[in-house]
Design a protein around this motif. Structure first.
Motif: not given
Length: 423
Positions: A68, A70, A98, A100, A103, A105, A122, A125
């Motif tokens: 991931g 970030l 991915q 990330w 956001q 969150q 995260n 996730l």
């Protein structure tokens, strides 16, 4: 360093149980205007790469295929690069890189407020993928490392947290987060830029600097991130808060970078660079032009992967006495055209064009740059997309350079498109 030989280790299984998180949200303000339009991990390096390619390649080559990335600060070019260059892993095989992005969150609805907070936001996730080990990486350093060797160290020594450490002269250690260890490399202190750094027990003239690379047992990481998030006095940073808070409470070990760095021979110095200043960035790029650079990009057993657009080979044209296209002790990337100009100890990134009668010395030219006729550039970093006007001279008059461009005390001059527009 003591290991536990009774611990059986299936390395393939351990690697499959590892999830890598790359912290790629920082600006890198010490790079000045070079990061005005991009995050530091997206800065071009070595002619065809981005800085982010190094930790990503290390993951791939180490067998870690769940990653991931970030992102936060001006991440468009970084996201575009990762999507274009790192989308070849097979999701159906549970392999992926991915993005990330930040956001908001958590209930606090904030952007990433520190490295630990970025991971905390995260956690949902991460828990979805059920890793046993979580590898935390900085996305803005240049080095080659086999993370699987560090993982073996972590497991065999029964660690809950492992911190990768590079040896630095003790006089320079005041610039780093310094790890104090006992004779078994168990961490007994973690100090941020200490005035009196603790020495390595078997190397009294050296200290362990933290590389910002950590392996956590996943359950412990989730627990300490929850505690850190609830601490209103914390700056929510691994190096400043989380790791120091675990000293004497959990089993923390230091992993010597030399044991997992990819090197041509045991006599080489382990290579790790924080190219976080213009001088350091220039020096690391220029080192690649030497006969035997400290960073070997020609090791096909440990390649650095990247996004590669389809470009033609570099071309050199004209062979007259006053107009000869040539490059000496230099790197010239694909898509470049050197037309009747001389390039010495410099690096031309993809798609650079150098027109006739120009002289480029000890300079780092980033992609899509056009250098027009009769230009003379010495000890420069020329940003992506620059169009150098005919006859421009940089690197010969320090006072004049400082008026027009960004010049460091050591004489490296950064040129960007907005600076050229202001001429």
């Amino acid at each position: 360093m003591k290991t536990n030989p009774d611990i059986s280790l299936d390395l393939n299984a351990a690697v499959r149980q590892t999830f890598a998180v790359i912290m790629a949200g920082g600006r890198g303000s010490r790079l000045k205007q070079l990061t005005d339009i991009r995050a530091k991990p997206a800065v071009p390096f070595g002619g065809k790469f981005r800085i982010i390619d190094f930790p990503l390649s290390n993951c791939l080559n180490s067998g870690i295929r769940r990653v991931g990335v970030l992102t936060q600060y001006k991440a468009h070019s970084l996201i575009q690069h990762v999507q274009n260059g790192w989308g070849f892993l097979r999701g159906e095989l549970n392999e992926f890189v991915q993005i990330w992005p930040a956001q908001q969150q958590t209930d606090a609805a904030t952007w990433y407020e520190g490295t630990a907070d970025a991971v905390f936001q995260n956690v949902r996730l991460l828990t979805h993928h059920q890793p046993k080990y979580i590898l935390i990486l900085a996305g803005d350093h240049v080095y080659r490392q086999d993370y699987s060797r560090m993982l073996v160290d972590h497991i065999q020594r029964g660690a809950e947290v492992t911190v990768a450490c590079v040896e630095v002269p003790i006089q320079q250690a005041t610039e780093f987060g310094v790890v104090g260890v006992d004779e078994n490399d168990t961490i007994v202190s973690f100090l941020e830029k200490p005035a009196n750094p603790p020495a390595i027990p078997d190397r009294p003239d050296r200290a362990f600097a933290s590389m910002g690379i950590y392996i956590f047992n996943a359950d412990l990481l989730y627990e300490v991130l929850q505690q850190d998030a609830a601490d209103q006095t914390s700056s929510h940073d691994f190096g400043k808060n989380v790791i120091p808070g675990l000293v004497s409470k959990s089993r923390l070990i230091a992993h010597r970078f030399g044991n997992s760095c990819i090197m041509e021979s045991d006599d080489d110095e382990p290579y790790w660079r924080d190219v976080g200043t213009l001088d350091a960035y220039w020096e690391a790029n220029l080192d690649l032009t030497t006969v035997r650079p400290a960073l070997n990009l020609y090791d096909y057993q440990w390649p650095i992967w990247t996004y590669q657009a389809q470009r033609p080979a570099a071309k050199f044209v004209f062979d007259d006495d006053l107009r000869r296209g040539m490059a000496l002790d230099s790197l010239v990337s694909s898509g470049c055209i050197v037309s009747g100009s001389t390039i010495r100890r410099s690096l031309l990134s993809n798609n650079a064009r150098v027109h006739s009668f120009s002289h480029i010395d000890e300079s780092v030219i980033l992609p899509d740059t056009v250098i027009n006729r009769h230009a003379r550039l010495r000890k420069c970093i020329v940003d992506k997309g620059c169009i150098i006007p005919p006859g421009l001279v940089v690197g010969e008059d320090p006072a004049r350079d400082a008026e027009r461009f960004a010049r460091t005390e050591s004489g490296v001059t950064l040129i960007t498109p907005p600076m050229l527009e202001a001429l």
